[in-house]
Design a protein around this motif. Structure first.
Motif, PDB file in Angstrom:
ATOM      1  N   GLN A   1     129.060   7.461 119.584  1.00 39.61           N
ATOM      2  CA  GLN A   1     127.725   7.924 119.225  1.00 39.61           C
ATOM      3  C   GLN A   1     127.470   7.949 117.722  1.00 39.61           C
ATOM      4  O   GLN A   1     126.348   8.194 117.280  1.00 39.61           O
ATOM      5  N   TRP A   2     128.500   7.681 116.940  1.00 44.42           N
ATOM      6  CA  TRP A   2     128.309   7.634 115.479  1.00 44.42           C
ATOM      7  C   TRP A   2     127.632   6.315 115.109  1.00 44.42           C
ATOM      8  O   TRP A   2     128.018   5.253 115.586  1.00 44.42           O
ATOM      9  N   HIS A   3     126.657   6.386 114.212  1.00 39.70           N
ATOM     10  CA  HIS A   3     125.983   5.174 113.739  1.00 39.70           C
ATOM     11  C   HIS A   3     126.747   4.487 112.607  1.00 39.70           C
ATOM     12  O   HIS A   3     126.487   3.321 112.294  1.00 39.70           O
ATOM     13  N   SER A   4     127.649   5.222 111.980  1.00 39.49           N
ATOM     14  CA  SER A   4     128.559   4.663 110.982  1.00 39.49           C
ATOM     15  C   SER A   4     129.873   5.413 111.133  1.00 39.49           C
ATOM     16  O   SER A   4     129.901   6.552 111.610  1.00 39.49           O
ATOM     17  N   PRO A   5     131.005   4.806 110.764  1.00 45.30           N
ATOM     18  CA  PRO A   5     132.308   5.455 110.968  1.00 45.30           C
ATOM     19  C   PRO A   5     132.361   6.831 110.310  1.00 45.30           C
ATOM     20  O   PRO A   5     131.904   7.008 109.172  1.00 45.30           O
ATOM     21  N   PRO A   6     132.903   7.826 111.001  1.00 43.72           N
ATOM     22  CA  PRO A   6     132.850   9.209 110.511  1.00 43.72           C
ATOM     23  C   PRO A   6     133.590   9.453 109.216  1.00 43.72           C
ATOM     24  O   PRO A   6     133.264  10.408 108.490  1.00 43.72           O
ATOM     25  N   PHE A   7     134.573   8.622 108.888  1.00 44.70           N
ATOM     26  CA  PHE A   7     135.304   8.806 107.640  1.00 44.70           C
ATOM     27  C   PHE A   7     135.047   7.657 106.661  1.00 44.70           C
ATOM     28  O   PHE A   7     135.860   7.406 105.768  1.00 44.70           O
ATOM     29  N   GLU A   8     133.913   6.997 106.840  1.00 43.15           N
ATOM     30  CA  GLU A   8     133.400   6.038 105.861  1.00 43.15           C
ATOM     31  C   GLU A   8     132.027   6.532 105.441  1.00 43.15           C
ATOM     32  O   GLU A   8     131.007   6.103 105.988  1.00 43.15           O
ATOM     33  N   PRO A   9     131.965   7.469 104.496  1.00 43.17           N
ATOM     34  CA  PRO A   9     130.697   8.098 104.122  1.00 43.17           C
ATOM     35  C   PRO A   9     129.619   7.068 103.803  1.00 43.17           C
ATOM     36  O   PRO A   9     129.848   6.116 103.054  1.00 43.17           O
ATOM     37  N   THR A  10     128.440   7.279 104.392  1.00 41.95           N
ATOM     38  CA  THR A  10     127.355   6.305 104.311  1.00 41.95           C
ATOM     39  C   THR A  10     126.061   7.023 103.960  1.00 41.95           C
ATOM     40  O   THR A  10     125.744   8.065 104.545  1.00 41.95           O
TER      41      THR A  10
END
Length: 460
Positions: free
Chosen positions: A98-107
């Motif tokens: 459900q993440w739109h971007s990886p949770p540990f790749e701050p975007t």
């Protein structure tokens, strides 16, 4: 300190401040997952190194789990002492899809920084770290002593900190604890939280026959544990949300009329709130507004149910066992230990025949109330208004931060809860975010707070 010059310096350093947060958020410090133990330790090392580079006396305090980061600036005789508390550990990230971007790749998207831990609590506690580090970088001394305690187990209950707190009393001694791990009342409407609800959680296991039984052959001849569980749980609360456990409301501190009048002026829309949480209409104890119910009234909730066949299709059985998980949110002066005894008495009075049950208390903590008119709250209000351009409102929060009450009890200090987050920051959920503007405004408010608290030296 020339405050306008300091604020100008903070603004010029905004890119670095954001870069620091991105760097810290890349570390997957999930305290509940043993496979992330080394990364969780790395997150502690990161913030400890930053504080040490700024000149603070810094050390890692080992625990039986993840370490605590302690740091302090020099003592200032006659001035107040502020302790900043926060945590560097984060929640698990599931459901990952459900993440739109990886949770540990701050975007960055639409003015927000998305990552696990962005608002809970790395982004918020880092505002205070940045303000102190940048202040010291000017070469000017702080007008008070500031201590930091940043732990790595808040998301798993802070058990080691709670256990060790009495032995740390002298090192953590302070006049007020500053915590940013909550939300504003609404976007562009900052708040100071002066009350938190407590919590008490339980598991109730109901056992009947020694094994699952055919519901056709045995139905009507034995008590169904799932039905018995439903009866027991429903007996604890009526259809209007009023809790039915004997003596439950005896120790509840009622809201003052002044509080009710002040909260009635807040721009809350029940229709908008219902829409935001996805329900057709709101529900709760009669005679109270939605904010009053969420912030200052005790509640009962069923958190999980398990019994019988859980797979696809139908399996017509009388299950041998049923399990319910439930919790109470408590208000100031309610005692979780006293509540457990009352629940046990209630179950004895309402348990049907033909079953056995076991009540298992999990964890509990009392609620917290601070003085919304203390000199520290007044200083915080001035700092927030200067940084955000609008005066904060004084609110309570329905959630629980058990360690705050322990700080009050063990350290004998005041508490300032100054949240920079927003209610839609997806805390503990996929797509957690922190509004970048509020991160920078939080840094400014923190710096102004130190200036305002320093003015209290003569009256200390």
């Amino acid at each position: 300190m020339n405050l306008p010059d300091l604020l100008d310096t903070l603004a010029k350093n905004s890119d670095r401040h954001l870069g620091d947060l991105v760097e810290w958020l890349k570390i997957p410090s999930i305290s509940s997952d043993t496979s992330h133990r080394s990364q969780t330790a790395a997150a502690a090392d990161w913030v400890a190194a930053k504080l040490k580079r700024a000149g603070l006396a810094t050390e890692l305090i080992p625990t039986e789990g993840h370490p605590m980061v302690f740091a302090e600036t020099p003592a200032v005789p006659g001035a107040p002492v502020a302790l900043v508390y926060g945590h560097y550990d984060v929640q698990p990230v599931e459901p990952l899809a459900q993440w739109h971007s990886p949770p540990f790749e701050p975007t960055v998207r639409n003015g927000n920084l998305y990552a696990r831990g962005a608002t809970d609590d790395k982004g918020q506690v880092l505002t205070h770290v940045q303000s102190v580090c940048d202040w010291l970088a000017t070469g000017q001394p702080l007008p008070l002593q500031i201590k930091f305690l940043i732990e790595g187990e808040e998301e798993v209950g802070s058990e080691n900190l709670e256990r060790m707190l009495p032995s740390l009393r002298d090192r953590l001694a302070c006049d007020c604890v500053v915590i940013s791990d909550s939300s504003q009342y609404a976007e562009n409407q900052p708040a100071i939280t002066y009350g938190l609800r407590g919590i008490a959680t339980y598991e109730l296991e109901v056992n009947g026959p020694s094994q699952d039984l055919h519901s056709g052959s045995f139905g009507g001849a034995v008590m169904n544990p799932a039905i018995a569980l439903c009866h027991l749980l429903s007996s604890m609360v009526d259809r209007e949300g009023r809790i039915q456990i004997e003596g439950f409301y005896d120790d509840v501190i009622e809201l003052s009329q002044a509080e009710r009048d002040a909260w009635a002026q807040l721009p809350q829309s029940d229709e908008a709130f219902a829409k935001a949480v996805g329900v057709s209409e709101l529900f709760g104890e009669k005679g109270f507004t939605s904010d009053e119910r969420r912030w200052a009234r005790p509640t009962f909730d069923i958190n999980g149910l398990h019994s019988g066949h859980q797979g696809e299709g139908v399996k017509t059985i009388i299950p041998a066992t049923a399990l319910g998980k439930f919790s109470f949110r408590l208000v100031a002066n309610q005692d979780p230990v006293k509540l457990t005894a009352a629940i046990e008495h209630h179950l004895q009075q309402h348990a049907p025949t033909g079953i056995q049950y076991t009540l298992k208390p999990d964890h509990g903590a009392p609620g917290m109330l601070a003085n919304p008119e203390s000199q520290y709250a007044v200083a915080a209000s001035q700092a927030i208004e200067t940084a955000f351009g609008v005066a904060p409102v004084m609110i309570r929060e329905g959630g629980s931060i058990p360690i705050v009450t322990r700080f009050q009890d063990v350290l004998g200090c005041d508490c300032l809860l100054m949240g920079w987050g927003l209610s839609d920051d997806n805390t503990h959920s996929p797509n957690e975010k922190f509004k970048i503007q509020d991160y920078h405004r939080g840094i400014a408010a923190s710096a102004i707070l130190w200036n305002e608290l320093g003015k209290l030296s003569e009256s200390k």
